[in-house]
Motif scaffolding. Sequence first.
Motif, PDB file in Angstrom:
ATOM      1  N   THR A 185      31.992  25.415  45.931  1.00  0.00           N
ATOM      2  CA  THR A 185      31.986  25.905  47.632  1.00  0.00           C
ATOM      3  C   THR A 185      32.666  27.338  47.435  1.00  0.00           C
ATOM      4  O   THR A 185      33.596  27.520  46.597  1.00  0.00           O
ATOM      5  N   GLN A 186      32.768  28.044  48.699  1.00  0.00           N
ATOM      6  CA  GLN A 186      33.303  29.158  48.891  1.00  0.00           C
ATOM      7  C   GLN A 186      34.964  28.803  49.049  1.00  0.00           C
ATOM      8  O   GLN A 186      35.574  29.503  48.512  1.00  0.00           O
ATOM      9  N   ASP A 187      35.133  27.551  49.550  1.00  0.00           N
ATOM     10  CA  ASP A 187      36.524  27.009  49.594  1.00  0.00           C
ATOM     11  C   ASP A 187      37.348  27.028  48.405  1.00  0.00           C
ATOM     12  O   ASP A 187      38.369  27.551  48.074  1.00  0.00           O
ATOM     13  N   GLN A 188      36.376  26.607  47.360  1.00  0.00           N
ATOM     14  CA  GLN A 188      37.209  26.461  46.032  1.00  0.00           C
ATOM     15  C   GLN A 188      37.323  27.906  45.354  1.00  0.00           C
ATOM     16  O   GLN A 188      38.308  28.096  44.648  1.00  0.00           O
ATOM     17  N   VAL A 189      36.355  28.698  45.614  1.00  0.00           N
ATOM     18  CA  VAL A 189      36.654  30.183  44.975  1.00  0.00           C
ATOM     19  C   VAL A 189      37.913  30.899  45.757  1.00  0.00           C
ATOM     20  O   VAL A 189      38.687  31.481  45.167  1.00  0.00           O
ATOM     21  N   LEU A 190      37.811  30.663  47.031  1.00  0.00           N
ATOM     22  CA  LEU A 190      38.913  31.354  47.801  1.00  0.00           C
ATOM     23  C   LEU A 190      40.183  30.926  47.428  1.00  0.00           C
ATOM     24  O   LEU A 190      41.245  31.201  47.510  1.00  0.00           O
ATOM     25  N   LYS A 191      40.139  29.329  47.304  1.00  0.00           N
ATOM     26  CA  LYS A 191      41.692  28.603  46.847  1.00  0.00           C
ATOM     27  C   LYS A 191      42.020  29.266  45.425  1.00  0.00           C
ATOM     28  O   LYS A 191      43.200  29.558  45.243  1.00  0.00           O
ATOM     29  N   VAL A 192      41.143  29.455  44.600  1.00  0.00           N
ATOM     30  CA  VAL A 192      41.486  30.161  43.181  1.00  0.00           C
ATOM     31  C   VAL A 192      42.285  31.439  43.541  1.00  0.00           C
ATOM     32  O   VAL A 192      43.267  31.578  42.885  1.00  0.00           O
ATOM     33  N   VAL A 193      41.562  32.560  44.459  1.00  0.00           N
ATOM     34  CA  VAL A 193      42.351  33.559  44.395  1.00  0.00           C
ATOM     35  C   VAL A 193      43.512  33.539  45.110  1.00  0.00           C
ATOM     36  O   VAL A 193      44.489  34.036  44.784  1.00  0.00           O
ATOM     37  N   GLU A 194      43.962  32.454  46.090  1.00  0.00           N
ATOM     38  CA  GLU A 194      45.140  32.195  46.753  1.00  0.00           C
ATOM     39  C   GLU A 194      46.158  31.892  45.859  1.00  0.00           C
ATOM     40  O   GLU A 194      47.301  32.156  45.815  1.00  0.00           O
ATOM     41  N   GLN A 195      45.549  30.822  44.970  1.00  0.00           N
ATOM     42  CA  GLN A 195      46.522  30.588  43.969  1.00  0.00           C
ATOM     43  C   GLN A 195      47.028  31.386  42.837  1.00  0.00           C
ATOM     44  O   GLN A 195      48.149  31.332  42.497  1.00  0.00           O
ATOM     45  N   CYS A 196      46.219  32.392  42.705  1.00  0.00           N
ATOM     46  CA  CYS A 196      46.614  33.475  41.779  1.00  0.00           C
ATOM     47  C   CYS A 196      47.486  34.378  42.491  1.00  0.00           C
ATOM     48  O   CYS A 196      48.404  34.715  41.814  1.00  0.00           O
ATOM     49  N   GLU A 197      47.350  34.468  43.599  1.00  0.00           N
ATOM     50  CA  GLU A 197      48.271  35.333  44.583  1.00  0.00           C
ATOM     51  C   GLU A 197      49.589  34.792  44.576  1.00  0.00           C
ATOM     52  O   GLU A 197      50.789  35.411  44.553  1.00  0.00           O
ATOM     53  N   ARG A 198      49.791  33.462  44.630  1.00  0.00           N
ATOM     54  CA  ARG A 198      50.948  32.707  44.464  1.00  0.00           C
ATOM     55  C   ARG A 198      51.632  32.808  43.240  1.00  0.00           C
ATOM     56  O   ARG A 198      52.947  32.960  43.151  1.00  0.00           O
ATOM     57  N   ILE A 199      50.888  33.110  42.490  1.00  0.00           N
ATOM     58  CA  ILE A 199      51.340  33.375  40.685  1.00  0.00           C
ATOM     59  C   ILE A 199      52.000  34.803  40.644  1.00  0.00           C
ATOM     60  O   ILE A 199      52.933  35.075  39.979  1.00  0.00           O
ATOM     61  N   GLY A 200      51.320  35.609  41.303  1.00  0.00           N
ATOM     62  CA  GLY A 200      51.712  37.066  41.309  1.00  0.00           C
ATOM     63  C   GLY A 200      50.377  37.709  40.958  1.00  0.00           C
ATOM     64  O   GLY A 200      50.563  39.058  40.542  1.00  0.00           O
ATOM     65  N   ILE A 201      49.230  37.311  40.808  1.00  0.00           N
ATOM     66  CA  ILE A 201      48.145  38.180  40.386  1.00  0.00           C
ATOM     67  C   ILE A 201      47.100  38.201  41.336  1.00  0.00           C
ATOM     68  O   ILE A 201      46.526  37.342  42.001  1.00  0.00           O
ATOM     69  N   ARG A 202      46.759  39.643  41.892  1.00  0.00           N
ATOM     70  CA  ARG A 202      45.624  39.697  42.705  1.00  0.00           C
ATOM     71  C   ARG A 202      44.531  40.127  42.138  1.00  0.00           C
ATOM     72  O   ARG A 202      44.225  40.631  41.222  1.00  0.00           O
ATOM     73  N   ILE A 203      43.190  38.994  42.512  1.00  0.00           N
ATOM     74  CA  ILE A 203      41.998  39.267  42.006  1.00  0.00           C
ATOM     75  C   ILE A 203      40.909  39.501  43.134  1.00  0.00           C
ATOM     76  O   ILE A 203      40.511  38.641  43.855  1.00  0.00           O
ATOM     77  N   LYS A 204      40.854  40.915  43.557  1.00  0.00           N
ATOM     78  CA  LYS A 204      39.712  41.299  44.397  1.00  0.00           C
ATOM     79  C   LYS A 204      38.567  40.835  44.142  1.00  0.00           C
ATOM     80  O   LYS A 204      37.758  40.715  45.172  1.00  0.00           O
ATOM     81  N   THR A 205      38.022  40.886  42.944  1.00  0.00           N
ATOM     82  CA  THR A 205      36.576  40.622  42.641  1.00  0.00           C
ATOM     83  C   THR A 205      35.967  39.401  43.176  1.00  0.00           C
ATOM     84  O   THR A 205      34.948  39.587  43.826  1.00  0.00           O
ATOM     85  N   LEU A 206      36.613  38.177  43.311  1.00  0.00           N
ATOM     86  CA  LEU A 206      36.269  37.082  43.679  1.00  0.00           C
ATOM     87  C   LEU A 206      36.343  36.946  45.185  1.00  0.00           C
ATOM     88  O   LEU A 206      35.670  36.054  45.697  1.00  0.00           O
ATOM     89  N   LYS A 207      36.827  37.948  46.007  1.00  0.00           N
ATOM     90  CA  LYS A 207      36.891  37.908  47.313  1.00  0.00           C
ATOM     91  C   LYS A 207      35.733  38.829  47.944  1.00  0.00           C
ATOM     92  O   LYS A 207      35.474  38.880  49.171  1.00  0.00           O
TER      93      LYS A 207
END
Length: 212
Positions: free
Chosen positions: A93-115
């Motif tokens: 789902t969209q929620d799962q993909v956006l959750k991956v992006v959010e969790q990466c940002e918490r680690i300190g990595i921004r992934i714009k492609t998946l958004k």
Amino acid sequence: MVYRKRDMDSLVYTLYDFLPWTKHPKGKYYYTIPAVAEDLSARHLIPDVHSKSYGLFLLLSNAIQTDKAIFANLVTNIVLRGLEKPKNRGQITQDQVLKVVEQCERIGIRIKTLKSDKIIEQIPQNQDENEYFIKWLHDMDKMESIRRGREFEQFLNELFDFFRLSPNPAFRLKNEEIDGSFVLGHTPYLLEAKWHTKKLGSKSSKSSILSL
């Protein structure tokens, strides 16, 4: 790079559903996490372990300590290839993909492609896991016995994988074939499964259990 272990654990938990760690006997190696790493020239970061969750944790930990760009590419391509995998279509789902992006940002990595809208709009908003597995069971009921037996094996493998039980496919020991195994609470269990066309009574059920 400094990050909280629990944030990496959360990311691993979310990514768990996207791709398997090892190839299913009837599946393609292309749709595995190590294959993604190899295609990104990161073979040296792949740990020699069999556990999917632990393997993914070590792989991502190795990547982030080596290069942030490698980490971001790994996560991005695990998600994209997971969306591409035939069995996953309509299940992520969209929620799962956006959750991956959010969790990466918490680690300190921004992934714009998946958004990007181009990717997000192609992913369904909701899913019903129960409906997916129930439909699969009904479909198997219409198959001829040999094909159904093979399909049932794959069904169990994906079902255990969905519930994060680290399944292993069927294997042979001398003259005996084991239908598979899974891990529950750090304890491995061997699996023996058989499809019965008709419902079993209590007598037949006890007989089947005792024969194991």
